[in-house]
Design a protein around this motif. Sequence first.
Motif, PDB file in Angstrom:
ATOM      1  N   ILE A  54       0.870  -1.178   0.000  1.00 52.09           N
ATOM      2  CA  ILE A  54       0.000   0.000   0.000  1.00 52.09           C
ATOM      3  C   ILE A  54       0.907   1.228   0.000  1.00 52.09           C
ATOM      4  CG2 ILE A  54      -1.645   1.360   1.345  1.00 52.09           C
ATOM      5  CD1 ILE A  54      -2.978  -1.192   2.198  1.00 52.09           C
ATOM      6  N   PHE A  55       0.774   2.046  -1.058  1.00 45.35           N
ATOM      7  CA  PHE A  55       1.606   3.232  -1.208  1.00 45.35           C
ATOM      8  C   PHE A  55       1.069   4.377  -0.353  1.00 45.35           C
ATOM      9  CE2 PHE A  55       2.623   0.828  -4.948  1.00 45.35           C
ATOM     10  CZ  PHE A  55       3.927   1.180  -5.279  1.00 45.35           C
ATOM     11  N   ARG A  56       1.992   5.254   0.059  1.00 46.46           N
ATOM     12  CA  ARG A  56       1.589   6.560   0.591  1.00 46.46           C
ATOM     13  C   ARG A  56       1.426   7.481  -0.616  1.00 46.46           C
ATOM     14  NH1 ARG A  56      -0.298   7.043   5.339  1.00 46.46           N
ATOM     15  NH2 ARG A  56       0.795   8.980   5.875  1.00 46.46           N
ATOM     16  N   ILE A  69      -3.697   2.449  -2.590  1.00 46.38           N
ATOM     17  CA  ILE A  69      -3.591   3.419  -1.505  1.00 46.38           C
ATOM     18  C   ILE A  69      -4.753   3.230  -0.538  1.00 46.38           C
ATOM     19  CG2 ILE A  69      -2.256   5.172  -2.732  1.00 46.38           C
ATOM     20  CD1 ILE A  69      -4.798   6.530  -3.559  1.00 46.38           C
ATOM     21  N   ARG A  70      -4.569   3.730   0.689  1.00 44.41           N
ATOM     22  CA  ARG A  70      -5.608   3.596   1.721  1.00 44.41           C
ATOM     23  C   ARG A  70      -5.857   4.975   2.312  1.00 44.41           C
ATOM     24  NH1 ARG A  70      -6.147  -1.235   5.941  1.00 44.41           N
ATOM     25  NH2 ARG A  70      -7.787  -0.407   7.293  1.00 44.41           N
ATOM     26  N   GLY A  71      -7.126   5.385   2.327  1.00 46.85           N
ATOM     27  CA  GLY A  71      -7.432   6.703   2.861  1.00 46.85           C
ATOM     28  C   GLY A  71      -8.921   6.984   2.804  1.00 46.85           C
ATOM     29  N   ILE A 120      -9.914   1.240   0.424  1.00 52.18           N
ATOM     30  CA  ILE A 120      -8.719   0.814  -0.314  1.00 52.18           C
ATOM     31  C   ILE A 120      -8.976   1.141  -1.780  1.00 52.18           C
ATOM     32  CG2 ILE A 120      -7.249  -1.119  -1.009  1.00 52.18           C
ATOM     33  CD1 ILE A 120      -7.008  -0.634   1.927  1.00 52.18           C
ATOM     34  N   VAL A 121      -8.087   1.912  -2.400  1.00 53.60           N
ATOM     35  CA  VAL A 121      -8.242   2.337  -3.797  1.00 53.60           C
ATOM     36  C   VAL A 121      -7.109   1.727  -4.623  1.00 53.60           C
ATOM     37  CG1 VAL A 121      -8.128   4.315  -5.364  1.00 53.60           C
ATOM     38  CG2 VAL A 121      -9.437   4.482  -3.244  1.00 53.60           C
ATOM     39  N   PHE A 122      -7.488   1.198  -5.791  1.00 51.09           N
ATOM     40  CA  PHE A 122      -6.504   0.561  -6.661  1.00 51.09           C
ATOM     41  C   PHE A 122      -6.710   1.048  -8.089  1.00 51.09           C
ATOM     42  CE2 PHE A 122      -5.365  -2.866  -9.623  1.00 51.09           C
ATOM     43  CZ  PHE A 122      -4.047  -3.105  -9.246  1.00 51.09           C
ATOM     44  N   GLY A 123      -5.621   1.374  -8.790  1.00 54.58           N
ATOM     45  CA  GLY A 123      -5.752   1.808 -10.176  1.00 54.58           C
ATOM     46  C   GLY A 123      -4.440   2.277 -10.761  1.00 54.58           C
ATOM     47  N   ARG A 124      -4.538   2.851 -11.948  1.00 49.35           N
ATOM     48  CA  ARG A 124      -3.349   3.306 -12.690  1.00 49.35           C
ATOM     49  C   ARG A 124      -3.246   4.825 -12.563  1.00 49.35           C
ATOM     50  NH1 ARG A 124      -0.858   1.024 -17.503  1.00 49.35           N
ATOM     51  NH2 ARG A 124      -2.560  -0.494 -17.602  1.00 49.35           N
ATOM     52  N   PRO A 125      -2.146   5.330 -12.008  1.00 48.95           N
ATOM     53  CA  PRO A 125      -2.027   6.785 -11.840  1.00 48.95           C
ATOM     54  C   PRO A 125      -1.678   7.490 -13.153  1.00 48.95           C
ATOM     55  CG  PRO A 125      -0.040   5.700 -11.040  1.00 48.95           C
ATOM     56  CD  PRO A 125      -0.986   4.613 -11.461  1.00 48.95           C
ATOM     57  N   ILE A 139     -12.547   0.489  -5.907  1.00 46.69           N
ATOM     58  CA  ILE A 139     -12.662   0.979  -4.525  1.00 46.69           C
ATOM     59  C   ILE A 139     -13.389  -0.054  -3.685  1.00 46.69           C
ATOM     60  CG2 ILE A 139     -13.571   2.799  -3.030  1.00 46.69           C
ATOM     61  CD1 ILE A 139     -13.369   4.746  -5.235  1.00 46.69           C
ATOM     62  N   GLU A 140     -12.858  -0.287  -2.503  1.00 48.84           N
ATOM     63  CA  GLU A 140     -13.511  -1.216  -1.591  1.00 48.84           C
ATOM     64  C   GLU A 140     -13.359  -0.692  -0.168  1.00 48.84           C
ATOM     65  OE1 GLU A 140     -13.936  -5.959  -1.437  1.00 48.84           O
ATOM     66  OE2 GLU A 140     -11.887  -5.224  -1.351  1.00 48.84           O
ATOM     67  N   PRO A 141     -14.428  -0.730   0.622  1.00 48.94           N
ATOM     68  CA  PRO A 141     -14.289  -0.331   2.022  1.00 48.94           C
ATOM     69  C   PRO A 141     -13.164  -1.113   2.693  1.00 48.94           C
ATOM     70  CG  PRO A 141     -16.595  -0.623   1.462  1.00 48.94           C
ATOM     71  CD  PRO A 141     -15.807  -1.114   0.298  1.00 48.94           C
ATOM     72  N   ALA A 142     -12.374  -0.448   3.494  1.00 51.63           N
ATOM     73  CA  ALA A 142     -11.200  -1.074   4.104  1.00 51.63           C
ATOM     74  C   ALA A 142     -11.574  -2.299   4.923  1.00 51.63           C
ATOM     75  CB  ALA A 142     -10.466  -0.056   4.972  1.00 51.63           C
TER      76      ALA A 142
END
Length: 707
Positions: A54-56, A69-71, A120-125, A139-142
Amino acid sequence: MFSTIMNQILDQDIKYLKGVGPKRAALMARELNIFTYKDLLYHFPYKYIDRSKIFRINEIDTTQTYIQIRGKITTFRTEGHPRKKRLVAEFTDGSGSIELVWFQGINWVLKSYQTDREYIVFGRPALFNSRISIAHPEIEPAEKSEQGMNSSFSAQYRTTEKLKNQYISSRTIQKLMSTLISSVGDKIEEFLPDYLVKRLNLLSLKEALVNIHFPDNSRVLEKATYRLKFEELFLIQLNILKQKYFRKNHYKGLVFSKVGDYLNDFYKLRLFFDLTEAQKRVIREIRKDLGSGKQMNRLLQGDVGSGKTLVALMTMLIALDNGYQACIMAPTEILANQHFETISKFLEGINITVRLLTGSTGKKHRVTIQDELSDGKLQILIGTHALLEDPVRFTNLGLVIIDEQHRFGVAQRAKLWRKNEENPPHVLVMTATPIPRTLAMTLYGDLDVSVIDELPPGRKPVKTYHYYDSKRLAMFGFLRRQIKEGRQIYVVYPLIKESEKMDYKYLEDGYEAFVRAFPPPEYVVTCVHGQMKTGDKDSAMRLFVEGKSDILIATTVIEVGVDVPNATVMVIESSERFGLSQLHQLRGRVGRGADQSYCILMTSHKLTNEARKRIETMVSTSDGFEIAEVDLRLRGPGDLEGTQQSGIPFELKISDLSRDSQLIQYARNVAGEVLDKDPALNSEPNHKLAEQLALLKKTPEDWSIIS
């Protein structure tokens, strides 16, 4: 594959799985061929992404392919024109913020996600307006992400635009897979015998299926992939070899015990040249089959011009020497006519009756053929699909030869095979399309294989050159020099008429261009294509065959069956449009005489990487088997399912015939060992294996008696 209860569970309609329903089920069936629980379970990922990190947000840059990322979402806003709105969410993790962007499904997103909830968010920046953003992220609830089935390797599943538009993404399929495995995982039963699983150190079926979708690490993913690939290839080879064992043990073959006057007279009176060593070897293999008391089912592979027709003729003469009739079935009238002319010429002066039967054969001549067949006067019949018609009845058919057999369906081949009601005839199938070894083991694994891998003496390899369209004048100059030396030219186009969709050279325009460049009366340019009337086409072809035409402009109608030794140049326009196999077949139309021949591949400057590789392969080698291997790697094995192509009742879900050659051979060896000990799979350890084979059969027909 499983017990009756397990089958009932896995055969359930996918609409009953939680999260699917009738609407999604119909879409998944239409787009992915997923109808049942089992179909979903065997819908394997095409790649995996490592989601262990999980990236900052302050660590992110746009060189990264995917990030996680998580936020929290702090705000939503809409931007853009009313008809082209986009939804933008501000997402932060304390170290910085990023934009999440949606261009579709805006109302659904606003209903589904809330501010101040952890996700939790996942994708291509990507970089947009100097800010990093992720378009249409997963996107999925943590708290949900921590539940259910998870792994550090995230499986990625193939979807389609229609599925994505209905919110069925790779992530959605992954969630459905988690639900399915949680529901049925404990009920998955092994069908491979324990002795095989232990000896080969395989994962159990349950472990393999769980870990192919939710692998804990790369090592277990590798083991799961190996187990499922082996299983798939093993079942194919087991099915093929079981058919081969059954046929050899249950069908006695006609015994051709002698070589008599027909073959001897031909050898002494009509064969004015030596056979190649490859031809001699193949004839020995065939003679051994014919005298074994087992029915022959042999595949004869040989490149264009390698002398397969001569081998076929000598095999037919052995049948005649033993009192039997023989026939050759070809896929086109052109090829059937070519065989008839070649064989009739070979047999001049020998008292053998040869006839030709095609769709163009007149009624009166058909009746004569039928009468001669039934009273035994007609010894060799050559033809097309017309040979399959019910009125065509042989007195004593002993040998069936099928040319370019991949163009016939299994059912058609079976009908010809059954023309001898008392005893099955021997079968020799021929192809000038070189087949890679792995594909041959899979498509024709129930056949014995002979290969003519040597050209007759005096034949020179065709020199192949690649010219861009800008070199056309130089190409014309080369053609004029060849014509001046008395040679003839083929020019092949991919299209007859201009196409709005495809920017390729086409025959109608090409013919006019060649007539301008090679004007009459100094030159004669003729034209042949599939939309011409048969009479006009035959007349144009005859002019070329008789040497009265210098250049023949054509489509691929001349791919097989045209034999003009004086033609030394094959020009293929827009050659990037053709596959390797077709290019090789077209090149085989020249180089049939003693003179040096040439193939010129014309292309535009715009070439895809794959097209460039095809052209480079053609220029660098004339070895048909090497070309076939490259073709398999570039294109894949194609559709192996159904009787039209091969008769294999399996769809490859995870294996790759171009990459798994060693595993195919290994699976075949293991299948052979199993059948050597238990040919009918009747023993208790193999009972579930036999059930599995029966379940995988998609056709009620039994094709095991033919190739």
